[in-house]
Design a protein around this motif. Structure first.
Motif, mmCIF file in Angstrom:
data_model
loop_
_atom_site.group_PDB
_atom_site.id
_atom_site.type_symbol
_atom_site.label_atom_id
_atom_site.label_comp_id
_atom_site.label_asym_id
_atom_site.label_seq_id
_atom_site.Cartn_x
_atom_site.Cartn_y
_atom_site.Cartn_z
ATOM 1 N N ARG A 36 9.261 -7.468 5.340
ATOM 2 C CA ARG A 36 10.084 -8.623 4.981
ATOM 3 C C ARG A 36 11.230 -8.202 4.074
ATOM 4 O O ARG A 36 11.097 -7.296 3.253
ATOM 5 N N ARG A 56 14.099 -9.242 1.212
ATOM 6 C CA ARG A 56 14.349 -10.211 0.146
ATOM 7 C C ARG A 56 15.715 -10.874 0.339
ATOM 8 O O ARG A 56 16.703 -10.201 0.656
ATOM 9 N N THR A 57 15.788 -12.167 0.142
ATOM 10 C CA THR A 57 17.045 -12.902 0.170
ATOM 11 C C THR A 57 17.523 -13.154 -1.256
ATOM 12 O O THR A 57 16.834 -12.801 -2.218
ATOM 13 N N ALA A 58 18.707 -13.775 -1.389
ATOM 14 C CA ALA A 58 19.230 -14.054 -2.732
ATOM 15 C C ALA A 58 18.304 -14.996 -3.496
ATOM 16 O O ALA A 58 18.216 -14.927 -4.719
#
Length: 413
Positions: free
Chosen positions: A261, A263-265
């Motif tokens: 996965r 990481r997004t903001a």
């Protein structure tokens, strides 16, 4: 090293000194220069000269009218994720020239923190005069960030370039997880014997339980003298009490995120929801007479005790703000630490990101130790293993979507 400094300075000129309008003018300059280089008779050449003249005039005016101001105010040391934080700064013009289009901004911040309406400005601040400018920050996710100090700048006259004094000083800002009140339902937390338990309690005490009398020893309190036993035994005796039964709760936070996965903001939605729910449960229990042991495994194992005034709830939020995801299974670290305390723990509350064999073994370890167990799974998709097959021995296992946790109003069965 020198190349790095040059690149940092160029990025500073582009990100701070140049406004959005200035970047558009720069792009138009590049296009008109490319088109006008074909022939001087082209109209695009004249457009290039006009844009270049405007840019040079804006640069010269920016140097002359650069604000020389003193700021009064400070950034907060703590923010709450998702909640705007409003501050007010007083700007005093210490120059003999007026300052036009004065604004405040923070630059070089993480993508997780943004300033709302950064270019909101005061049209004019005369020499020796002061003005109050509001600054509003919004944090997208929890964590500990290094934020630059507030900078005073002016985009006068054409809002193409920002002029102002550069600051390299930074300060740490802790973004606490957001949380909502949670209904713990019929959570049962019985008392258990705590060796040396009086050290766990601070200002809130238990009703002492009389366990017998014994001969008086020098140093015993005279308030505990048992006159009836003294008369019967013909020797001084004192009453003996025991205050070592307390309600201890283990709050286990799952931080295991698969390495596949990205990481997004805003971070990982399920992990952020799990941290938020953990904070909600801790908040509901810290106000009562519980001792809470929080077990959270990130890059390192966090074991933190709160409740019964042993630590403030703000300290719990600071710990949860610093918890990061782990890419390897944390249950090898959590299980031994939890097993060492299970004999003294009354109830175990597990906030998990999935239901698989490893997590199943962790919950069974607590059940076999005689603890009351409450398990919650936060996941976008169905769990790896069906929870219905294990609810007979583990109790109800609700599976919540991260959006349900962020909305609040959670009621645990």
């Amino acid at each position: 090293m020198k190349r790095r400094l040059i690149l940092e300075h160029l990025w500073y000129l582009w990100s701070f000194r140049t406004t959005r309008n200035g970047k558009m003018v720069f792009a138009a300059l590049a296009v008109s220069a490319l088109a006008g280089s074909i022939t001087l008779a082209s109209p695009m050449y004249h457009v290039f000269l006009a844009l270049l003249g405007i840019s040079m005039a804006a640069s010269v005016a920016g140097v002359i009218f650069r604000p020389r101001c003193r700021l009064s105010g400070a950034l907060p040391a703590k923010l709450v994720a998702g909640r705007p934080a409003a501050m007010r700064f007083e700007v005093e013009n210490r120059s003999f020239l007026p300052a036009y289009d004065v604004a405040l901004g923070l630059f070089g911040m993480s993508d997780s923190i943004r300033q709302v309406q950064r270019d909101r400005c005061v049209p004019r601040v005369g020499p020796g005069q002061s003005a109050v400018i509001p600054v509003e920050l919004v944090a997208r996710r929890r964590g500990v960030y290094q934020v630059s100090e507030v900078q005073c700048f002016s985009s006068f006259p054409f809002n193409l370039f920002r002029s102002g004094r550069r600051t390299r000083r930074r300060q740490a800002v802790t973004v606490l997880p957001s949380y909502h009140p949670v209904n713990l339902g019929s959570l049962i937390v019985p008392s258990r014997y705590q060796p040396g338990g009086i050290a766990f309690s601070s200002r809130v005490g238990e009703s002492p339980e009389y366990i017998g009398s014994r001969p008086y020893r020098p140093g015993d309190s005279t308030r505990r003298i048992d006159f009836r036993s003294w008369a019967r035994l013909s020797t001084p005796a004192v009453r003996e009490f025991q205050e070592e039964y307390y309600c201890r709760v283990a709050l286990v936070l799952d931080t295991f995120v698969s390495w596949t996965r990205v990481r997004t903001a805003g971070g990982f939605a399920d992990l952020e929801a799990a941290v938020s729910l953990t904070a909600s449960i801790a908040d509901a229990m810290c106000g009562g007479e519980y001792i809470i042991d929080i077990f959270a495994a990130g890059p390192k194992l966090y074991v933190f005790r709160a409740g019964r005034h042993t630590a403030h709830f703000d300290s719990v939020l600071e710990i949860l703000a610093a918890v990061r995801e782990t890419r390897h299974s944390p249950f090898r670290e959590v299980a031994p630490a939890l097993a060492d305390e299970l004999g003294n723990i009354s109830t175990v509350v597990c906030v998990l990101l999935d239901w698989d064999e490893e997590r199943r073994r962790l919950v069974r370890l607590a059940v076999e130790a005689g603890c009351a167990v409450r398990t919650v799974v936060i996941r976008r998709r169905p769990p790896t293993l069906p929870v219905a097959a294990d609810e007979a021995w583990a109790g109800p296992i609700p599976v919540l979507h991260p959006r349900e946790v962020q909305k609040g109003g959670i009621h645990l069965p």
